[in-house]
Write an enzyme that holds these catalytic residues in place. Structure first.
Site, PDB file in Angstrom:
ATOM      1  N   CYS A 163      22.233  17.458   5.546  1.00  0.00           N
ATOM      2  CA  CYS A 163      21.338  17.677   4.403  1.00  0.00           C
ATOM      3  C   CYS A 163      19.878  17.742   4.860  1.00  0.00           C
ATOM      4  O   CYS A 163      18.974  17.535   4.058  1.00  0.00           O
ATOM      5  CB  CYS A 163      21.561  16.609   3.331  1.00  0.00           C
ATOM      6  SG  CYS A 163      21.325  14.936   3.925  1.00  0.00           S
TER       7      CYS A 163
ATOM      8  N   PHE B 251      29.711   7.410   6.399  1.00  0.00           N
ATOM      9  CA  PHE B 251      28.524   7.475   5.534  1.00  0.00           C
ATOM     10  C   PHE B 251      29.014   7.709   4.094  1.00  0.00           C
ATOM     11  O   PHE B 251      28.661   8.685   3.442  1.00  0.00           O
ATOM     12  CB  PHE B 251      27.561   8.589   5.955  1.00  0.00           C
ATOM     13  CG  PHE B 251      27.066   8.501   7.371  1.00  0.00           C
ATOM     14  CD1 PHE B 251      26.051   7.610   7.704  1.00  0.00           C
ATOM     15  CD2 PHE B 251      27.609   9.302   8.367  1.00  0.00           C
ATOM     16  CE1 PHE B 251      25.581   7.526   9.018  1.00  0.00           C
ATOM     17  CE2 PHE B 251      27.155   9.222   9.674  1.00  0.00           C
ATOM     18  CZ  PHE B 251      26.137   8.342  10.006  1.00  0.00           C
TER      19      PHE B 251
ATOM     20  N   ASP C 294      29.091  12.591   6.470  1.00  0.00           N
ATOM     21  CA  ASP C 294      27.966  13.025   5.619  1.00  0.00           C
ATOM     22  C   ASP C 294      26.754  12.117   5.851  1.00  0.00           C
ATOM     23  O   ASP C 294      26.395  11.300   4.998  1.00  0.00           O
ATOM     24  CB  ASP C 294      28.430  12.967   4.148  1.00  0.00           C
ATOM     25  CG  ASP C 294      27.380  13.498   3.189  1.00  0.00           C
ATOM     26  OD1 ASP C 294      26.434  14.178   3.644  1.00  0.00           O
ATOM     27  OD2 ASP C 294      27.510  13.249   1.974  1.00  0.00           O
TER      28      ASP C 294
ATOM     29  N   ASN D 245      27.389   0.219  11.098  1.00  0.00           N
ATOM     30  CA  ASN D 245      26.526   1.299  11.545  1.00  0.00           C
ATOM     31  C   ASN D 245      27.452   2.410  12.040  1.00  0.00           C
ATOM     32  O   ASN D 245      28.170   2.236  13.036  1.00  0.00           O
ATOM     33  CB  ASN D 245      25.615   0.809  12.681  1.00  0.00           C
ATOM     34  CG  ASN D 245      24.676   1.911  13.128  1.00  0.00           C
ATOM     35  OD1 ASN D 245      24.969   3.099  13.004  1.00  0.00           O
ATOM     36  ND2 ASN D 245      23.526   1.516  13.638  1.00  0.00           N
TER      37      ASN D 245
ATOM     38  N   ASP E 185      29.851   2.502   5.546  1.00  0.00           N
ATOM     39  CA  ASP E 185      28.467   2.748   5.148  1.00  0.00           C
ATOM     40  C   ASP E 185      27.641   1.523   5.533  1.00  0.00           C
ATOM     41  O   ASP E 185      28.175   0.420   5.671  1.00  0.00           O
ATOM     42  CB  ASP E 185      28.356   3.033   3.635  1.00  0.00           C
ATOM     43  CG  ASP E 185      27.072   3.780   3.289  1.00  0.00           C
ATOM     44  OD1 ASP E 185      27.111   5.031   3.202  1.00  0.00           O
ATOM     45  OD2 ASP E 185      26.005   3.133   3.133  1.00  0.00           O
TER      46      ASP E 185
END
Ligand SMILES: C[S@@+](CC[C@H](N)C(=O)[O-])C[C@H]1O[C@@H](n2cnc3c(N)ncnc32)[C@H](O)[C@@H]1O
Length: 406
Positions: free
Chosen positions: A349, A241, A309, A290, A262
């Protein structure tokens, strides 16, 4: 006092010739929330509203005593966002937010990067207002009716006081929908170029504040990119990511050969451009994939370092169980990719996943993989993303450093 269970239509004050101070009477639970210091109060906890959309209001307890001040959003699920617990807080005029805006910028005076968050909404006492600074440009996101109302004046003040060339409104995010606010991207003041070239973490970066994710960069990870490059072993590294390569570029600069994954083609294009302009093109392979699938396909034990991330997997409270399973699965697979002694920087996050839950998920991932894993360090967002101590939602970014015992 008028008694009224529902707000808005029945209780909204008439504006014609009415100069009384906008006010909201809280219900008993609303007062409890206020006493706990949480800055959001739901519609169900309001007793009476005499205010217009986007106004600054005085808060009162059911008995009529003044309890502070808030901004009001008539179309929001969180209509009251508290700005002060002081009973005598002066709600009229712009002085309070101008002073807080200046203080927010001054709070970041020690930041050496050319880009950082200048205003972090509730944590800086400016509800729903985000301002990110990218060298000569500031980008505003207004996430409540009050912030939307003052965005133009905020832009002008930033332009006048900080020698900016322009201020952009990035109002194209999903965050505006629950507030009943319109979508769009527009210049609020001055001029904003198509792309910007800046130094971030000692690396040259080209950024697109018009179309890039967030306001153009993940500034909350700004300091973590540099830290990760320091604490992760150099060798074969994976940035899963990667977006535009915050972790990948820093790891490559520290000597690693990096595979960056990504799903976004524009982000990977920018990553390759940034790698080339920093002389790191030879050390980074950017691959569109993916990540959920790719982590299964990569050979076990093939990396010395992994940065993981993902986007927020729990966007709503209802997503928490599904997201917890996804975090467990991703981390299990990332840990399996490490060589003995290898390290993983893993992030969440999602503000619906607490630090404690994330730590538990990481433990479950290690146990399911049958691996001995040591937790070396825990961090949060960059220092330009302060947290309000009574507002757990403001601590959304969790970053953990794990090591696979050799
Ligand atoms: C939190 S951001 C990563 C930020 C980046 N690590 C940084 O520090 O700048 C999440 C990234 O995941 C990407 N993404 C979302 N879902 C994905 C998927 N299923 N596979 C690959 N990438 C995905 C998005 O394009 C976005 O760039």
């Amino acid at each position: 006092m008028r008694q009224c269970a529902a707000r808005r239509t029945r209780c909204a004050r008439s504006r014609s010739g009415d100069v009384s101070t906008p006010r909201i009477v809280l219900g008993r639970k609303g007062v409890l929330h206020l006493n706990h210091g949480h800055p959001w109060i739901r519609e169900a906890h309001l007793e009476q509203v005499e205010a217009e959309d986007g106004e600054v209001v005085q808060l009162e307890a059911p008995a009529g005593s003044a309890r502070g001040a808030a901004v009001y959003g008539a179309r929001s699920r969180l209509p009251v966002r508290v700005i002060s617990h002081e009973p005598g807080f002066e709600v009229a005029g712009d002085g309070w937010w101008q002073q807080r805006l200046d203080a927010s910028v001054a709070r970041r005076a020690a930041v050496t990067d050319e880009a950082c968050r200048w205003v972090h909404a509730e944590a800086d006492g400016l509800p729903g207002l985000v301002v990110d600074r990218y060298g000569p440009v500031a980008v505003i996101q207004a996430g409540c009716a009050w912030a939307d109302r003052v965005a133009g004046a905020v832009a002008q003040r930033l332009l006048d006081r900080h020698g900016l060339s322009g201020v952009l409104a990035r109002h194209d995010g999903a965050f505006r929908k629950p507030e009943g606010l319109e979508q769009g991207v527009s210049v609020l003041a001055g001029e904003v170029p198509e792309t910007l070239e800046l130094t971030l973490g000692g690396l040259r970066r080209t950024l697109d504040v018009w179309r890039g994710q967030k306001t153009g960069a993940y500034l909350d990870q700004r300091e973590n990119h540099i830290w990760a490059a320091r604490v992760l072993p150099a060798g074969r590294a994976l940035d899963a990511f990667s977006h535009e390569g915050g972790f990948a570029l820093a790891m490559a600069q520290a000597g690693s050969s990096v595979l960056a994954l990504d799903g976004s083609a524009p982000a990977l294009q920018r990553l390759e451009q940034n790698a080339a302009s920093n002389g790191l093109a030879e050390r980074i392979e950017a691959r569109r994939a993916n990540v959920f699938d790719e982590l299964r396909a990569l050979p076990a034990g093939s990396f010395d370092a992994v940065a993981l991330d993902p986007p927020a997997l729990a966007k709503r409270r209802a997503d928490t169980d599904r997201a917890t399973r996804a975090y467990r699965d991703l981390n299990l697979r990332a840990l399996r990719l490490l060589r003995p002694g290898g390290r993983l920087v893993t992030c969440s996050c999602s503000h619906h996943i607490s630090r404690e839950v994330f730590r538990r998920v990481l433990g479950q991932a290690a146990a399911s993989a049958g691996l001995d894993v040591v937790l070396l360090e825990e961090r949060g967002g960059a220092s330009c993303h302060p947290r309000l101590i009574t507002f757990p939602e403001s601590e959304y970014l969790k970053v953990v450093l794990l090591e696979l015992r050799a």
